[in-house]
Scaffold this motif. Sequence first.
Motif, mmCIF file in Angstrom:
data_model
loop_
_atom_site.group_PDB
_atom_site.id
_atom_site.type_symbol
_atom_site.label_atom_id
_atom_site.label_comp_id
_atom_site.label_asym_id
_atom_site.label_seq_id
_atom_site.Cartn_x
_atom_site.Cartn_y
_atom_site.Cartn_z
ATOM 1 N N ARG A 97 3.110 -0.491 -9.748
ATOM 2 C CA ARG A 97 2.317 -1.176 -10.783
ATOM 3 C C ARG A 97 0.867 -1.389 -10.356
ATOM 4 N N MET A 98 0.342 -0.415 -9.633
ATOM 5 C CA MET A 98 -1.079 -0.430 -9.306
ATOM 6 C C MET A 98 -1.866 0.188 -10.451
ATOM 7 N N GLU A 99 -3.048 -0.328 -10.675
ATOM 8 C CA GLU A 99 -3.921 0.212 -11.700
ATOM 9 C C GLU A 99 -4.563 1.496 -11.156
ATOM 10 N N ILE A 100 -4.363 2.610 -11.860
ATOM 11 C CA ILE A 100 -4.937 3.875 -11.401
ATOM 12 C C ILE A 100 -6.330 4.031 -11.995
ATOM 13 N N ASN A 113 -4.374 -5.832 -10.114
ATOM 14 C CA ASN A 113 -3.702 -4.584 -9.797
ATOM 15 C C ASN A 113 -4.699 -3.479 -9.481
ATOM 16 N N ASN A 114 -5.995 -3.852 -9.407
ATOM 17 C CA ASN A 114 -7.016 -2.874 -9.059
ATOM 18 C C ASN A 114 -6.863 -2.465 -7.594
ATOM 19 N N VAL A 115 -7.352 -1.266 -7.256
ATOM 20 C CA VAL A 115 -7.080 -0.726 -5.928
ATOM 21 C C VAL A 115 -8.360 -0.328 -5.201
ATOM 22 N N GLU A 116 -8.219 -0.180 -3.904
ATOM 23 C CA GLU A 116 -9.232 0.411 -3.034
ATOM 24 C C GLU A 116 -8.554 1.518 -2.239
ATOM 25 N N PHE A 117 -9.352 2.416 -1.661
ATOM 26 C CA PHE A 117 -8.732 3.487 -0.884
ATOM 27 C C PHE A 117 -9.531 3.779 0.381
ATOM 28 N N LEU A 118 -8.841 4.381 1.332
ATOM 29 C CA LEU A 118 -9.432 4.782 2.604
ATOM 30 C C LEU A 118 -8.911 6.164 2.943
ATOM 31 N N ILE A 119 -9.786 7.042 3.412
ATOM 32 C CA ILE A 119 -9.385 8.386 3.834
ATOM 33 C C ILE A 119 -9.752 8.560 5.297
ATOM 34 N N THR A 120 -8.805 9.003 6.099
ATOM 35 C CA THR A 120 -9.049 9.286 7.509
ATOM 36 C C THR A 120 -8.666 10.733 7.805
ATOM 37 N N ALA A 130 0.841 -1.197 0.000
ATOM 38 C CA ALA A 130 0.000 0.000 0.000
ATOM 39 C C ALA A 130 0.874 1.244 0.000
ATOM 40 N N VAL A 131 0.303 2.315 -0.512
ATOM 41 C CA VAL A 131 0.960 3.630 -0.473
ATOM 42 C C VAL A 131 0.008 4.604 0.205
ATOM 43 N N PHE A 132 0.562 5.703 0.705
ATOM 44 C CA PHE A 132 -0.306 6.675 1.361
ATOM 45 C C PHE A 132 0.247 8.082 1.208
ATOM 46 N N GLU A 133 -0.642 9.048 1.399
ATOM 47 C CA GLU A 133 -0.283 10.452 1.444
ATOM 48 C C GLU A 133 -0.843 11.040 2.730
ATOM 49 N N THR A 134 -0.011 11.722 3.491
ATOM 50 C CA THR A 134 -0.453 12.446 4.674
ATOM 51 C C THR A 134 -0.568 13.918 4.309
ATOM 52 N N LEU A 135 -1.727 14.489 4.556
ATOM 53 C CA LEU A 135 -2.041 15.846 4.108
ATOM 54 C C LEU A 135 -2.300 16.766 5.291
ATOM 55 N N ARG A 136 -1.949 18.013 5.119
ATOM 56 C CA ARG A 136 -2.363 19.043 6.083
ATOM 57 C C ARG A 136 -3.435 19.898 5.422
ATOM 58 N N VAL A 137 -4.574 20.017 6.101
ATOM 59 C CA VAL A 137 -5.714 20.756 5.558
ATOM 60 C C VAL A 137 -6.083 21.849 6.549
ATOM 61 N N SER A 138 -6.256 23.063 6.048
ATOM 62 C CA SER A 138 -6.617 24.182 6.916
ATOM 63 C C SER A 138 -7.596 25.087 6.190
#
Length: 280
Positions: free
Chosen positions: A57-60, A106-113, A27-35
């Motif tokens: 090589r994940m399918e986007i 190579n299909n993906v799922e995502f989660l946002i917290t 898995a890959v992830f991005e940590t974001l700052r939101v204001s």
Amino acid sequence: MINFNGTIQENNTTILPDNRGLNYGDAVFETLRVSGGKIYFWEDHYFRLMASMRILRMEIPMSFTPEYLEEQVLNTIASSGNKNGAFRAKILVWRKTGGKYSPTTNNVEFLITSEELANPFYTMSDSFYEIELFKDHYINSGLLSTLKTTNKVLNVLGSVYAQENDYANCLLLNEKKQVVEALNGNIFLVKDYKIKTPPITDGCLNGILRKQIIKILGQMPDYVLEEESVSPFELQKADEIFITNVITGIQPVSKYRKKEYSREVAKELLAKLNVKARLG
């Protein structure tokens, strides 16, 4: 059936999801700052996420446009009832289950917290911040080490070492014994008018704040930036060391072994970083 903390029960996907990110670190992830309803440096985050998925090589999915993912992040935050506050958000993307070590899809799922932060802008703590080298294990210099994947056991072990020895952070080395990064961010060394940071080829994370600081320094004629390998011996020769990541911003180091550091350049950069974050 599963056994969860000594209790045998039916397989509950809430407790044990069939998730390759959890099972294999796939898995890959991005940590974001939101204001204030704005994601700081969103374009850079988005393109880094897409690049990481391609490298793995994940399918986007066609739906993974900048607008769609930005909307999903902001909708997640808005559901908290305080959409104009400051938040840390995380986008986690993993490959769908289709096999064991060798996936058949190579299909993906995502989660946002998301979780709320105390300050809407970057601030600088006055607390004492001592660091040490973590030498039990090494980062492998190369492309995979530059990605934000869920393979972070080395960082976790380094954090345990820091906690057990009363350090605020540790610096990681690669197999060539070069200083690469901190446990949770990129590092910069200041010596006179020169500012040095390890190159991506040494295995450091391709950090979003690293990129922004490099851009800011490019507009400051009083300093010269060098992207060069850093020897552990250089740490005690530096006038200043600071660590960068997208949530904290800029964290000055107070002490490494017998050397104590100033924080004047870090303060100067922090002011410019806040302007850049607000203006986009």
